[in-house]
Design an enzyme around this catalytic site. Sequence first.
Site, PDB file in Angstrom:
ATOM      1  N   PHE A   1       3.307   9.199  -0.011  1.00  0.00           N
ATOM      2  CA  PHE A   1       4.152   8.514   1.144  1.00  0.00           C
ATOM      3  C   PHE A   1       3.710   7.148   0.369  1.00  0.00           C
ATOM      4  O   PHE A   1       2.803   6.161   0.462  1.00  0.00           O
ATOM      5  CB  PHE A   1       3.990   8.797   2.505  1.00  0.00           C
TER       6      PHE A   1
ATOM      7  N   THR B   1       1.718   1.469   2.606  1.00  0.00           N
ATOM      8  CA  THR B   1       1.520  -0.265   2.690  1.00  0.00           C
ATOM      9  C   THR B   1       2.067  -0.845   1.562  1.00  0.00           C
ATOM     10  O   THR B   1       2.732  -0.258   0.669  1.00  0.00           O
ATOM     11  CB  THR B   1      -0.040  -0.132   2.268  1.00  0.00           C
TER      12      THR B   1
ATOM     13  N   GLU C   1      -5.971   5.618   5.981  1.00  0.00           N
ATOM     14  CA  GLU C   1      -4.740   6.294   6.765  1.00  0.00           C
ATOM     15  C   GLU C   1      -5.511   5.579   8.739  1.00  0.00           C
ATOM     16  O   GLU C   1      -5.557   5.946   9.635  1.00  0.00           O
ATOM     17  CB  GLU C   1      -5.912   7.940   6.901  1.00  0.00           C
TER      18      GLU C   1
END
Length: 382
Positions: A123, A126, A366
Amino acid sequence: MDFSLSSDEQELADLCRVFAQREIATRAPTAWHEGRCDTGLLREMGSMGLLGMLVPPEWGGIGMTTVGFVAAMEQIGLADQSCAAAWQAHATIGSLPLLMFGSDTQRDRWLRPLAEGTALGAFGLTEPDAGSDARGIRTRAEPRDGGWLINGRKTFISNAGTDMSFGVTLLARTGDGEEARPRYGTFVVERDAPGFTMGPKMAGIGWRGLDTRELYFDDVWVSDDHLVGDPAMGLGQFLGTLEVGRISIAALSLSLTQAVLDLALDHAGSRVQFGRPIAQHQAIAFKLADIATELEAARWLTYRAAYLRDAGRPFMKEAAMAKLQASRVAVRAASEAVQIHGGSGYMLDSDVARFYCDAKVLEIGEGTNEIQHMVIARALGC
C-alpha cells in the site's frame, strides 16, 4: 477476561512456531545481513495459507481471527522481524483495502492471488512531504478518458518491488471539495503499468530483509475498474485499514521483546563474572524482571485490541494504545538486552544486535507513536 486461544488459533500458532524455527530462523538472518528480501520464505508461507490470514475462504484466505493472527505473528517475529514485517504489511494494509472496500470483481482479480500466496501486496501512502500528515499527500488522480491519470511519488513503500509483488494499492488526491477540502481515492496500479517505476531498495538501520522503495507515477493511466471504493472516501478507507495494521505492529513488537528477552536470559545464565552467572547479580536480574513484566502488560493490551475487533466492537483507541505501549517496550527491551550482552551484543553478527536494529522502526511504522498519542487523546475527548 480470558484470552485463551481456541483450538484453531492454537493450532495455527503451533504451525507457525515450527515453521519459524525450522525455516525462518535458519535462513532469514542471512538475508538480513545481505540486505535482501527472501521471497522464497514468503512463497512457502503462502503455500501454507499464511498470506491470506485475515481473508475469508471465499476469496482464497483462511479467515483467521485477529487474535489468531496476533498469536501467529508472535511466532514468526520471534524468528525474524524482516520476514514478519513483510508478512504483516501484506496481510493488513496490502490486502484489507481490497477486502473491505473492493468489488467482487476486484477481489477475485487482485485479492485472491494475494490471499492464496502467489502475489505480494503493498500500500502506497507515505510521500516525501507527507507521512503522519496523511492529508498532505500530493499524488493526484485525475479523471481522464474513462479512467484516471495518476502523477506523484511515494516513499518508504514495502513489498512493491519484489519478484512476487503484484503492484501497489495507493492513496491519491481526486479533487477539492467544499471549502477547499481535498478528496482522496484508492487505486490499484499493477507493476507493469506504463509510467510506473520505482527506485532501488532502500537501506534502513533495521528491517534490512524487507523490500522498501520509492515509487514514481508519471502519467500512469488506469481504467475506472482500478478505483477501489468511493473516489472521495479513500482516506477514511485507509485509516480504517490502518487500525488493523497497528495491532499487527503491536504483535510484531511483542515478538521482538520476547526474542531479546530469551537471548538475554540465555546469555545472563551462561556469562560468568565475579565468580557467578550475571543473572545472579541483582542489577541484571532486575533488568530481566522489568522486561518480562512490561512484555506481559503489552501483550494484554494487544490481545484485547484484537479481541475487540473480532467481537465487532470499536477498537481504534485500544489498537493505538497497544501499538504505542508495545513498541516502546520493544525498544527499551532491545536496548537493555544489548547492555546485558555487553560487547558481544554490540557486534552486528549477533542476533541481539539484529533485533536491536529492527526495534526502532516499530515506533515509526503504521503511524508514529506521536500520532498514537493524538488518537488516544482524541478518543478521551481532549
